[in-house]
Design a protein around this motif. Sequence first.
Motif, PDB file in Angstrom:
ATOM      1  N   GLN A 138      12.228  16.801 -24.307  1.00 27.97           N
ATOM      2  CA  GLN A 138      13.102  17.287 -23.111  1.00 27.97           C
ATOM      3  C   GLN A 138      12.679  18.263 -22.284  1.00 27.97           C
ATOM      4  O   GLN A 138      12.861  18.363 -21.122  1.00 27.97           O
ATOM      5  N   ALA A 139      12.170  19.474 -23.018  1.00 32.36           N
ATOM      6  CA  ALA A 139      11.689  20.390 -22.088  1.00 32.36           C
ATOM      7  C   ALA A 139      10.758  20.091 -21.201  1.00 32.36           C
ATOM      8  O   ALA A 139      10.538  20.377 -19.993  1.00 32.36           O
ATOM      9  N   GLN A 140       9.582  18.993 -21.522  1.00 32.02           N
ATOM     10  CA  GLN A 140       8.691  18.716 -20.977  1.00 32.02           C
ATOM     11  C   GLN A 140       9.217  17.751 -19.835  1.00 32.02           C
ATOM     12  O   GLN A 140       8.548  17.826 -18.425  1.00 32.02           O
ATOM     13  N   LEU A 141      10.220  17.107 -19.835  1.00 30.25           N
ATOM     14  CA  LEU A 141      10.734  16.214 -18.985  1.00 30.25           C
ATOM     15  C   LEU A 141      11.367  17.092 -17.765  1.00 30.25           C
ATOM     16  O   LEU A 141      11.556  16.678 -16.734  1.00 30.25           O
ATOM     17  N   ARG A 142      11.842  18.364 -18.129  1.00 29.39           N
ATOM     18  CA  ARG A 142      12.359  19.053 -17.169  1.00 29.39           C
ATOM     19  C   ARG A 142      11.567  19.670 -16.151  1.00 29.39           C
ATOM     20  O   ARG A 142      11.817  20.225 -15.087  1.00 29.39           O
ATOM     21  N   ARG A 143      10.141  19.546 -16.438  1.00 23.87           N
ATOM     22  CA  ARG A 143       8.939  19.935 -15.576  1.00 23.87           C
ATOM     23  C   ARG A 143       8.309  18.488 -15.188  1.00 23.87           C
ATOM     24  O   ARG A 143       6.934  18.626 -14.615  1.00 23.87           O
ATOM     25  N   ASP A 144       9.153  17.343 -15.195  1.00 19.47           N
ATOM     26  CA  ASP A 144       8.520  16.325 -14.619  1.00 19.47           C
ATOM     27  C   ASP A 144       7.929  16.387 -13.285  1.00 19.47           C
ATOM     28  O   ASP A 144       8.793  16.735 -12.449  1.00 19.47           O
ATOM     29  N   PRO A 145       6.756  15.796 -13.015  1.00 20.81           N
ATOM     30  CA  PRO A 145       6.285  16.007 -11.368  1.00 20.81           C
ATOM     31  C   PRO A 145       7.133  15.222 -10.649  1.00 20.81           C
ATOM     32  O   PRO A 145       7.092  15.171  -9.540  1.00 20.81           O
ATOM     33  N   LEU A 146       7.469  13.903 -11.433  1.00 13.89           N
ATOM     34  CA  LEU A 146       8.212  13.004 -10.563  1.00 13.89           C
ATOM     35  C   LEU A 146       9.630  13.720  -9.900  1.00 13.89           C
ATOM     36  O   LEU A 146      10.285  12.973  -9.204  1.00 13.89           O
ATOM     37  N   ARG A 147      10.243  14.994 -10.230  1.00 13.13           N
ATOM     38  CA  ARG A 147      11.146  15.534  -9.836  1.00 13.13           C
ATOM     39  C   ARG A 147      11.161  15.660  -8.284  1.00 13.13           C
ATOM     40  O   ARG A 147      12.225  15.694  -7.535  1.00 13.13           O
ATOM     41  N   ASP A 148       9.852  15.987  -7.930  1.00 11.01           N
ATOM     42  CA  ASP A 148       9.887  16.209  -6.450  1.00 11.01           C
ATOM     43  C   ASP A 148      10.219  14.984  -5.513  1.00 11.01           C
ATOM     44  O   ASP A 148      10.810  14.892  -4.665  1.00 11.01           O
ATOM     45  N   LEU A 149       9.498  13.716  -6.141  1.00  9.62           N
ATOM     46  CA  LEU A 149       9.956  12.365  -5.585  1.00  9.62           C
ATOM     47  C   LEU A 149      11.223  11.965  -5.674  1.00  9.62           C
ATOM     48  O   LEU A 149      11.982  11.708  -4.777  1.00  9.62           O
ATOM     49  N   ARG A 150      11.931  12.271  -6.725  1.00 12.36           N
ATOM     50  CA  ARG A 150      13.372  12.244  -6.811  1.00 12.36           C
ATOM     51  C   ARG A 150      14.126  12.913  -5.876  1.00 12.36           C
ATOM     52  O   ARG A 150      15.276  12.467  -5.282  1.00 12.36           O
ATOM     53  N   GLY A 151      13.757  14.256  -5.659  1.00 16.33           N
ATOM     54  CA  GLY A 151      14.515  15.079  -4.615  1.00 16.33           C
ATOM     55  C   GLY A 151      14.343  14.554  -3.461  1.00 16.33           C
ATOM     56  O   GLY A 151      15.211  14.491  -2.610  1.00 16.33           O
ATOM     57  N   VAL A 152      13.215  14.086  -3.048  1.00 14.02           N
ATOM     58  CA  VAL A 152      12.698  13.602  -1.564  1.00 14.02           C
ATOM     59  C   VAL A 152      13.802  12.226  -1.381  1.00 14.02           C
ATOM     60  O   VAL A 152      14.267  12.149  -0.514  1.00 14.02           O
TER      61      VAL A 152
ATOM     62  N   ASP B 197       0.818  -1.141   0.150  1.00 19.27           N
ATOM     63  CA  ASP B 197       0.041  -0.197   0.022  1.00 19.27           C
ATOM     64  C   ASP B 197       0.989   1.097  -0.029  1.00 19.27           C
ATOM     65  O   ASP B 197       0.691   2.345  -0.672  1.00 19.27           O
ATOM     66  N   LEU B 198       2.014   1.299   0.813  1.00 18.14           N
ATOM     67  CA  LEU B 198       2.765   2.175   0.896  1.00 18.14           C
ATOM     68  C   LEU B 198       3.518   2.818  -0.547  1.00 18.14           C
ATOM     69  O   LEU B 198       3.556   3.818  -0.951  1.00 18.14           O
ATOM     70  N   ILE B 199       4.054   1.567  -1.368  1.00 23.93           N
ATOM     71  CA  ILE B 199       4.704   1.760  -2.555  1.00 23.93           C
ATOM     72  C   ILE B 199       3.583   2.415  -3.532  1.00 23.93           C
ATOM     73  O   ILE B 199       4.001   3.269  -4.027  1.00 23.93           O
ATOM     74  N   VAL B 200       2.287   1.531  -3.650  1.00 18.37           N
ATOM     75  CA  VAL B 200       1.303   2.343  -4.549  1.00 18.37           C
ATOM     76  C   VAL B 200       1.164   3.894  -4.387  1.00 18.37           C
ATOM     77  O   VAL B 200       0.987   4.654  -5.127  1.00 18.37           O
ATOM     78  N   HIS B 201       0.888   4.075  -2.767  1.00 20.12           N
ATOM     79  CA  HIS B 201       0.629   5.673  -2.638  1.00 20.12           C
ATOM     80  C   HIS B 201       1.772   6.358  -2.964  1.00 20.12           C
ATOM     81  O   HIS B 201       1.527   7.541  -3.390  1.00 20.12           O
ATOM     82  N   LEU B 202       2.987   6.134  -2.671  1.00 28.21           N
ATOM     83  CA  LEU B 202       4.137   6.764  -2.902  1.00 28.21           C
ATOM     84  C   LEU B 202       4.316   6.983  -4.552  1.00 28.21           C
ATOM     85  O   LEU B 202       4.388   8.325  -5.036  1.00 28.21           O
ATOM     86  N   ALA B 203       4.089   6.029  -5.244  1.00 30.36           N
ATOM     87  CA  ALA B 203       3.813   6.053  -6.918  1.00 30.36           C
ATOM     88  C   ALA B 203       2.944   7.110  -7.328  1.00 30.36           C
ATOM     89  O   ALA B 203       3.305   7.968  -8.113  1.00 30.36           O
ATOM     90  N   ARG B 204       1.567   7.029  -6.714  1.00 26.48           N
ATOM     91  CA  ARG B 204       0.621   7.840  -7.098  1.00 26.48           C
ATOM     92  C   ARG B 204       0.915   9.376  -6.763  1.00 26.48           C
ATOM     93  O   ARG B 204       0.520  10.295  -7.479  1.00 26.48           O
TER      94      ARG B 204
END
Length: 194
Positions: free
Chosen positions: A104-118, A14-21
């Motif tokens: 590539q420009a779109q990827l620089r705004r990837d919402p996943l960057r917050d998770l990567r930072g965390v 459940d944690l993994i799915v929640h984190l991914a979403r």
Amino acid sequence: MSEHTAPQGTDLADLIVHLARLGQSCGHAEGATALTAAQWTALRYFARANRFSRTPSAFSEFHATTRGTASQTVKSLVAMGLLARQSHDSDGRSTLIEVTEAGQAQLRRDPLRDLRGVLAALPGASRAALADALAQAIADLARLRAAPVFGTCGDCNHLDSKASYCHCTQSLLTQPEMQSICVDFQPARPPGQS
Ligand code: SF4
């Protein structure tokens, strides 16, 4: 966390799915074109995949979806100008999918960057333990589902590391390619062994 307080598999799933979403939610993707979760996954995949893997069929295996659904996702990104089909002469595969400059420009705004930072802010030992545990879980689940595991050359059974040579594709590999994910990956460590 001690052995006595180790969470159950259900809780971890459940944690993994929640984190991914949560990681994929688009709340912080300012300026980016609105994409579905599948379109973001495809864009990230084609930015990270090597030349043997940048095809809609390889993406369908990575995304655990049908070839038809994967092709539709790719087609929509091509229509948006974020992916492009390019002929590829050297290895006989006629067309590969490439990420465009707009992609590539779109990827620089990837919402996943917050998770990567965390995740990057976690202590090194935690990141290493998490990476090991997730790799093991992915390998075990892929074996249960008879699905391929994607990985990079450094962990692959097909690599001759001294010659940077791939015995599966019979190709010399560049350093950037060795950091890319691959549909032909075969784990050097058999699934189930630590
Ligand atoms: S060594 Fe493995 S991961 Fe690397 S290109 Fe060959 S099959 Fe793919």
